[in-house]
Design a protein around this motif. Sequence first.
Motif, PDB file in Angstrom:
ATOM      1  N   ARG A 150       0.884  -1.179   0.000  1.00 38.17           N
ATOM      2  CA  ARG A 150       0.000   0.000   0.000  1.00 38.17           C
ATOM      3  C   ARG A 150       0.918   1.226   0.000  1.00 38.17           C
ATOM      4  O   ARG A 150       1.424   1.648   1.023  1.00 38.17           O
ATOM      5  CB  ARG A 150      -0.907  -0.010   1.238  1.00 38.17           C
ATOM      6  CG  ARG A 150      -2.000  -1.093   1.195  1.00 38.17           C
ATOM      7  CD  ARG A 150      -2.638  -1.331   2.542  1.00 38.17           C
ATOM      8  NE  ARG A 150      -1.672  -1.829   3.509  1.00 38.17           N
ATOM      9  CZ  ARG A 150      -1.400  -1.269   4.676  1.00 38.17           C
ATOM     10  NH1 ARG A 150      -2.023  -0.179   5.058  1.00 38.17           N
ATOM     11  NH2 ARG A 150      -0.507  -1.784   5.493  1.00 38.17           N
ATOM     12  N   GLY A 228       5.741   4.704  12.297  1.00 41.21           N
ATOM     13  CA  GLY A 228       5.977   3.265  12.347  1.00 41.21           C
ATOM     14  C   GLY A 228       7.080   2.977  13.333  1.00 41.21           C
ATOM     15  O   GLY A 228       7.825   3.872  13.723  1.00 41.21           O
ATOM     16  N   GLN A 233       4.075   2.388   8.904  1.00 40.30           N
ATOM     17  CA  GLN A 233       2.722   1.895   9.158  1.00 40.30           C
ATOM     18  C   GLN A 233       1.667   2.897   8.712  1.00 40.30           C
ATOM     19  O   GLN A 233       0.536   2.534   8.408  1.00 40.30           O
ATOM     20  CB  GLN A 233       2.542   1.600  10.655  1.00 40.30           C
ATOM     21  CG  GLN A 233       3.300   0.357  11.069  1.00 40.30           C
ATOM     22  CD  GLN A 233       3.294   0.134  12.562  1.00 40.30           C
ATOM     23  OE1 GLN A 233       3.362   1.101  13.335  1.00 40.30           O
ATOM     24  NE2 GLN A 233       3.232  -1.111  12.975  1.00 40.30           N
ATOM     25  N   SER A 234       2.037   4.180   8.698  1.00 39.55           N
ATOM     26  CA  SER A 234       1.091   5.219   8.287  1.00 39.55           C
ATOM     27  C   SER A 234       1.881   6.515   8.075  1.00 39.55           C
ATOM     28  O   SER A 234       3.086   6.569   8.329  1.00 39.55           O
ATOM     29  CB  SER A 234       0.020   5.441   9.362  1.00 39.55           C
ATOM     30  OG  SER A 234       0.621   5.994  10.522  1.00 39.55           O
ATOM     31  N   ASP A 247      -3.166   5.317   6.259  1.00 37.62           N
ATOM     32  CA  ASP A 247      -2.494   4.024   6.430  1.00 37.62           C
ATOM     33  C   ASP A 247      -1.737   3.646   5.164  1.00 37.62           C
ATOM     34  O   ASP A 247      -2.269   3.790   4.065  1.00 37.62           O
ATOM     35  CB  ASP A 247      -3.536   2.927   6.717  1.00 37.62           C
ATOM     36  CG  ASP A 247      -3.931   2.919   8.178  1.00 37.62           C
ATOM     37  OD1 ASP A 247      -3.233   3.576   8.978  1.00 37.62           O
ATOM     38  OD2 ASP A 247      -4.938   2.268   8.509  1.00 37.62           O
ATOM     39  N   CYS A 248      -0.540   3.133   5.336  1.00 36.47           N
ATOM     40  CA  CYS A 248       0.233   2.673   4.174  1.00 36.47           C
ATOM     41  C   CYS A 248       1.388   1.841   4.715  1.00 36.47           C
ATOM     42  O   CYS A 248       1.668   1.883   5.910  1.00 36.47           O
ATOM     43  CB  CYS A 248       0.770   3.859   3.370  1.00 36.47           C
ATOM     44  SG  CYS A 248       1.795   4.990   4.313  1.00 36.47           S
ATOM     45  N   ASP A 249       2.048   1.078   3.850  1.00 37.28           N
ATOM     46  CA  ASP A 249       3.225   0.354   4.341  1.00 37.28           C
ATOM     47  C   ASP A 249       4.490   0.745   3.575  1.00 37.28           C
ATOM     48  O   ASP A 249       5.551   0.153   3.798  1.00 37.28           O
ATOM     49  CB  ASP A 249       3.000  -1.168   4.333  1.00 37.28           C
ATOM     50  CG  ASP A 249       2.839  -1.729   2.936  1.00 37.28           C
ATOM     51  OD1 ASP A 249       2.908  -0.948   1.965  1.00 37.28           O
ATOM     52  OD2 ASP A 249       2.645  -2.949   2.814  1.00 37.28           O
TER      53      ASP A 249
END
Length: 451
Positions: A150, A228, A233-234, A247-249
Amino acid sequence: MKPVVIIGAGPAGIRAAQTLVAHGVRPVLLDEAARGGGQIYRRQPANFKRSPVKLYGFEAGKANALHQTIDALREQLDYRPETLVWNAEDGALDTLHEGHAARLAFSRVIVATGATDRILPVPGWTLPGVYSLGAAQIALKFQGCAIGERVVFAGSGPLLYLVAYQYAKAGAKVVAVLDSSPFSAQASALPGLLSQPATLAKGIYYRSWLTAHGIPVHQGVSLKRINGEQRVQSLNWSNSKGEQPLDCDAVAFAHGLRSETQLADLLGCEFTWNPLNRAWLPQRDSAGRSSVAEVYLAGDGAGIMGADAAEMAGERAALALLEDIGYLIPPQRGAQLEQALGRIDTFRQGLERAFVFPERWAADTPNDVMICRCEEVRAGDIRQVVREGHWEINRVKAHCRVGMGRCQGRMCGAAAAEIIACESQRCVSDIGRLRAQAPIKPLPFGLEVES
Ligand SMILES: Cc1cc2nc3c(=O)[nH]c(=O)nc-3n(C[C@H](O)[C@H](O)[C@H](O)COP(=O)(O)OP(=O)(O)OC[C@H]3O[C@@H](n4cnc5c(N)ncnc54)[C@H](O)[C@@H]3O)c2cc1C
């Protein structure tokens, strides 16, 4: 006899080589990459089978043409891939190939070393999962990998929309595109951008494609921090309505490109401040001659102009070199190339207006943000040195080691300059130029040196 050497087998270097060969000169072409093509036309490993259209999209035809050119020239060149030039001085280059160091004397050299991303750090940018835009593209183009499941694309510049589009087209999940430039800047840049309608149309296409596929694109926003513990993590971004989490990785970010100028510096070229690139660039005339008689400059390494311009500038510099060593070169081709480069320059000015530099970045960057990750120097450390009375960038480097590590300021130099300028209340052009030092890229211990 000492050879003519070209450093860089990207669009500029390959066209320079082709021009020299066409006139009967056999140059040495050095590149640290395994296969010629440079950044935009980077080639996949030999056993990978993705089609050029998949890899290069609209630019597949140009990529093919350039790759075929270097392949066809192989026997007429002394082409040395996987060869890093890590130092340059007095008519000689120091190289590294498969663990062996060697010195290569040259009669003339064309420096075509390209560019890298310009990084303006934000809190959390050193977390695993954060990449520069260019690095995210390399992962995809070279290895067929996405940097995460993501991904958010942030910052500014033409690569922002292009790489987000390439990821989404390849099937990766693009969570959002966060452009720091406001839409109004892009609208007001239109007159300049219209000087290259085909290139403009591609940019509009990428942007529209993202929106049409439901990918949120926010303009005039700031990336505030990346969150993170072990990895991303975001993130938080903000606009005039306030701050928002996402939110994303993985995150890919950059603010345009910066020229790779270290070798030109070590070769003794004079530099001048270039407001368009917001950088010190080696001086060159319209044909690519530097201030040093044996040194020629071409492509993004001498100022960001894009791949088409790099091809033309490579040819132009090679023609200038040939003329200088006594070849009779009809003036028409040189004049044609210079005119075409002038038109691209108008477009470039439009691009810089469309993707404006975030002037507030230095003032807004918290003290604990890591600026120089090699030497672990934070924004506050740099500000402290400025408060002690130092504002010339090389002095600041001597006091806090910013730009003194493995990257030699290639990653952190632009950001450090902005912080120093802001803290000392000077223009960024007034704090001096970070001088290059060899080795310009890390070398392994225990080098074997060939005599
Ligand atoms: C990561 C990245 C991705 C990009 N992707 C795109 C894109 O998709 N589309 C687009 O329009 N533009 C893209 N650009 C911009 C584009 O790369 C340039 O406009 C164009 O490639 C410039 O051509 P060039 O020949 O000047 O330099 P480059 O293509 O960058 O080629 C320079 C070459 O020099 C070599 N080199 C550099 N330093 C040394 C050294 N010390 N020793 C030996 N070799 C060296 C490099 O390995 C490279 O092959 C990208 C830029 C970057 C940094």
